[in-house]
Write an enzyme that holds these catalytic residues in place. Structure first.
Site, mmCIF file in Angstrom:
data_model
loop_
_atom_site.group_PDB
_atom_site.id
_atom_site.type_symbol
_atom_site.label_atom_id
_atom_site.label_comp_id
_atom_site.label_asym_id
_atom_site.label_seq_id
_atom_site.Cartn_x
_atom_site.Cartn_y
_atom_site.Cartn_z
ATOM 1 N N LEU A 152 8.664 -8.049 -0.172
ATOM 2 C CA LEU A 152 10.021 -7.518 -0.028
ATOM 3 C C LEU A 152 10.305 -6.529 -1.162
ATOM 4 C CD1 LEU A 152 12.352 -8.022 2.037
ATOM 5 C CD2 LEU A 152 13.474 -9.327 0.221
ATOM 6 N N GLY A 153 9.515 -5.448 -1.177
ATOM 7 C CA GLY A 153 9.792 -4.334 -2.065
ATOM 8 C C GLY A 153 10.690 -3.336 -1.374
ATOM 9 N N ILE A 155 9.966 -0.934 0.762
ATOM 10 C CA ILE A 155 9.672 -0.828 2.194
ATOM 11 C C ILE A 155 10.095 -2.100 2.911
ATOM 12 C CG2 ILE A 155 7.804 -0.687 3.884
ATOM 13 C CD1 ILE A 155 6.395 1.209 1.864
ATOM 14 N N THR A 176 7.503 -13.792 -6.698
ATOM 15 C CA THR A 176 8.692 -14.477 -7.206
ATOM 16 C C THR A 176 9.881 -14.061 -6.348
ATOM 17 O OG1 THR A 176 9.108 -12.694 -8.792
ATOM 18 C CG2 THR A 176 7.860 -14.593 -9.589
ATOM 19 N N ARG A 232 -1.949 -2.495 3.461
ATOM 20 C CA ARG A 232 -3.339 -2.129 3.273
ATOM 21 C C ARG A 232 -4.192 -3.032 4.145
ATOM 22 N NH1 ARG A 232 -1.476 1.865 1.585
ATOM 23 N NH2 ARG A 232 -1.899 2.935 -0.399
ATOM 24 N N ASP A 256 -1.412 -0.395 11.357
ATOM 25 C CA ASP A 256 -1.596 0.992 10.937
ATOM 26 C C ASP A 256 -2.732 1.105 9.925
ATOM 27 O OD1 ASP A 256 -0.732 3.800 10.862
ATOM 28 O OD2 ASP A 256 -0.202 3.348 8.775
ATOM 29 N N GLU A 261 -11.517 1.575 6.678
ATOM 30 C CA GLU A 261 -11.016 2.911 6.981
ATOM 31 C C GLU A 261 -11.915 3.970 6.334
ATOM 32 O OE1 GLU A 261 -6.961 3.368 5.706
ATOM 33 O OE2 GLU A 261 -6.311 1.533 6.679
ATOM 34 N N HIS A 279 -3.502 4.869 10.053
ATOM 35 C CA HIS A 279 -2.911 4.952 8.709
ATOM 36 C C HIS A 279 -1.978 6.164 8.599
ATOM 37 C CE1 HIS A 279 -3.651 3.680 4.261
ATOM 38 N NE2 HIS A 279 -2.399 4.055 4.454
#
Length: 312
Positions: A152-153, A155, A176, A232, A256, A261, A279
């Protein structure tokens, strides 16, 4: 005053991006592995900055061949394949493009979720083949379901905001808990997956998250669950995912990114319950323009003696 020499290790997506960067730097352009080694051999002593991304990276050995490099930047947010500790030990300033493509990635995550759950790709093919709806099984609704977000950053938060528009209940896993959100927190990815109907992966790559999503998580998500990965490829165990999709222990997935890759994920190509894109979640004209502007701002600030805006 001469411009600093910049080694560019990634394709600049359009002529405008290249020309904007070239207005501020003397570019050594080496977007392929063969060009990369030759460029470092020929220009290593002159290079003062490097522009790369998380996938392409920059190794410790390459840094050692750049004696005068001062600045290393990832164009996007990811930087997992840059030798960060080695660069810091040399006193190199590190920055990235955090925040420049967040909306684009979050949009794409929801596009993959909708496409996978509603079976858009297969129904497009069926329609073109003359198949009417009565011959097709019904698909689940996305609205009103439980969405788990791993990472949950910036993005992840934007994915959660989009989920609110679909009246979804959201929970998340981070190392955390965040103090600035009321979303339910799980300290264990397996438990988050067990709670979730749909699971979106938006965590950084690297050793700490390698195969974080494996058989235990997929089993917990279950035969009605859907997985989306816009982070990733290394975060998801491809073999475990292929087995889950083929055996029906997972309903579907939208990816994606994937291991190996740019080669397509061979274990998944024959499966109809996975949607694949190459990607591209973070790429759009708007996102690339913002990323390039951010890099130029960071670079010009650094070489003017000021702190960069988005340090790693």
């Amino acid at each position: 005053m001469s411009k600093p020499t910049l080694l560019v290790l990634i394709p600049l997506k359009d002529d405008d991006s290249y020309s904007q960067v070239a207005a501020h730097f003397d570019i050594v352009y080496a977007p392929t592995p063969a060009e990369r080694g030759a460029a470092i051999d020929a220009h290593g002593a002159a290079i003062r900055a490097v522009l790369t991304n998380g996938t392409t990276g920059l190794t410790a050995a390459e840094i050692d061949r750049l004696p005068n490099v001062e600045l290393v930047s990832a164009l996007g947010a990811g930087y997992e394949n840059i030798a960060i500790d080695h660069a810091r030990a040399r006193g190199i300033v590190l920055c990235n493009g955090t925040g420049t493509n967040d909306d684009c990635v979050a949009d794409h995550a929801f596009a993959l979720l909708l496409a996978a759950v509603r079976d858009i790709a297969q129904r497009d093919r069926a329609t073109r083949a003359g198949v009417w709806r009565d011959q097709l099984p019904m698909r689940p609704t996305v609205s009103g379901k439980r969405l788990g977000i791993v990472g949950l950053g910036n993005i992840g938060l934007k994915v959660a905001r989009r989920a609110a528009g679909f009246e979804m209940e959201t929970a998340y896993h981070n190392r955390t808990p965040r103090a600035d959100t009321a979303f339910r927190y799980f300290d264990n990815v397996v438990e988050l997956a067990r709670w979730s109907d749909y699971l979106v992966i938006a965590t950084p790559g690297g050793p700490a998250t390698h195969h974080m999503v494996g058989r235990a998580v997929l089993d917990a998500l279950g035969p009605r669950g859907f997985l989306v990965n816009v982070s990733r490829g290394s975060v998801v165990d491809t073999a475990a995912l292929a087995h889950a999709l083929a055996s029906g222990t997972l309903a579907g997935a939208g990816l994606d990114v994937y291991e190996g890759e740019p080669q397509p994920p061979q274990a998944l190509l024959h499966l109809q319950n996975v949607v694949l894109t190459p990607h591209v979640a973070g790429t759009s004209p708007e996102a690339i323009a913002a990323s390039v502007r951010n890099f130029i701002d960071n670079g010009t600030r650094h070489f003017a003696g000021n702190a960069v805006l988005t340090p790693i």
